[in-house]
Design a protein around this motif. Structure first.
Motif: not given
Length: 226
Positions: A101-102, A104-105, A108, A162, A191-192, A195, A198-199
């Motif tokens: 996840f890091s 990705f962001s 997050i 990242n 979390p998925v 994400c 958000v996308l």
């Protein structure tokens, strides 16, 4: 531990008196329970004032010894069975999930690590982690913007910066604040979904922002002509 109070409820007065007169051959907690039951029945033992202080001290010491022995047995059992230790531990996001996840962001990934710290009671460390995540995200965006000016692809720039933050989470924050804590892997479903939301939001918002940008460019072209 045995419930002596409940046991004494079933005893006769004579049996309770036997616990008091023969206190040396019974456990201190049992004798104290007998004294309490006699007093409850309105027949306090004459020896109570003399016996109780010593019995209470001995009973407290014995209880502490038994609790320590029980805790030691539990620790030994968990050490002998890593799966049982993990099952008894807190539910945490795994290092692999934090790294994923890091990428990705950074923020997050920092949030997931913060939730881990909260689960194990390391709440004071959360503030330092938040400051690191936000500062790194800001400085990373500046670094990526600069890197693109020298020809580096923005995608590669984001991945490189990242990844550095992800490694900091699992190689510095995790050993420092979580150590070798046995844990159960926590589901990453929420979390998925976040994400993905958000996308989806970015995808829906991008055309709107692009249209507004085009309108602003047109206005700039028109204004000098007026």
């Amino acid at each position: 531990m045995e419930d002596y109070a409940a046991k004494m409820l079933l005893k006769t007065d004579a049996a309770l008196r036997e616990y008091v007169t023969g206190h040396a051959q019974y456990r201190e907690a049992a004798v104290l329970a007998a004294l309490d039951e006699l007093r409850r029945r309105g027949q306090p033992a004459p020896e109570e004032a003399t016996l109780r202080p010593g019995l209470e001290v001995a009973a407290t010491t014995q209880r502490q010894v038994e609790e320590a022995a029980e805790a030691e047995q539990q620790q030994a059992a968990l050490a002998a069975d890593p799966e049982a230790a993990a099952a008894a531990g807190p539910a945490l996001y795994s290092p692999a999930a934090i790294v994923l996840f890091s990428m990705f962001s950074v923020v997050i990934g920092g949030v997931l690590m913060s939730l881990n710290l909260y689960r194990v009671g390391r709440k004071q460390a959360i503030w330092g982690l938040i400051i690191f995540s936000v500062a790194y995200a800001y400085l990373g965006s500046l670094a990526v913007a600069w890197a693109t000016t020298i020809g580096l692809s923005p995608i590669w720039g984001v991945l490189i910066f990242n990844l550095s933050a992800a490694l900091a989470y699992v190689l510095w924050f995790w050993p420092r604040y979580l150590g070798t804590t046995a844990f159960r892997s926590r589901s990453v479903l929420i979390p998925v979904l976040i994400c993905m939301a958000v996308l989806w939001g970015v995808q829906k918002l991008t055309p709107y922002l692009m249209d507004n940008k085009a309108v602003r460019e047109q206005m700039k072209d028109i204004m000098p002509k007026q």
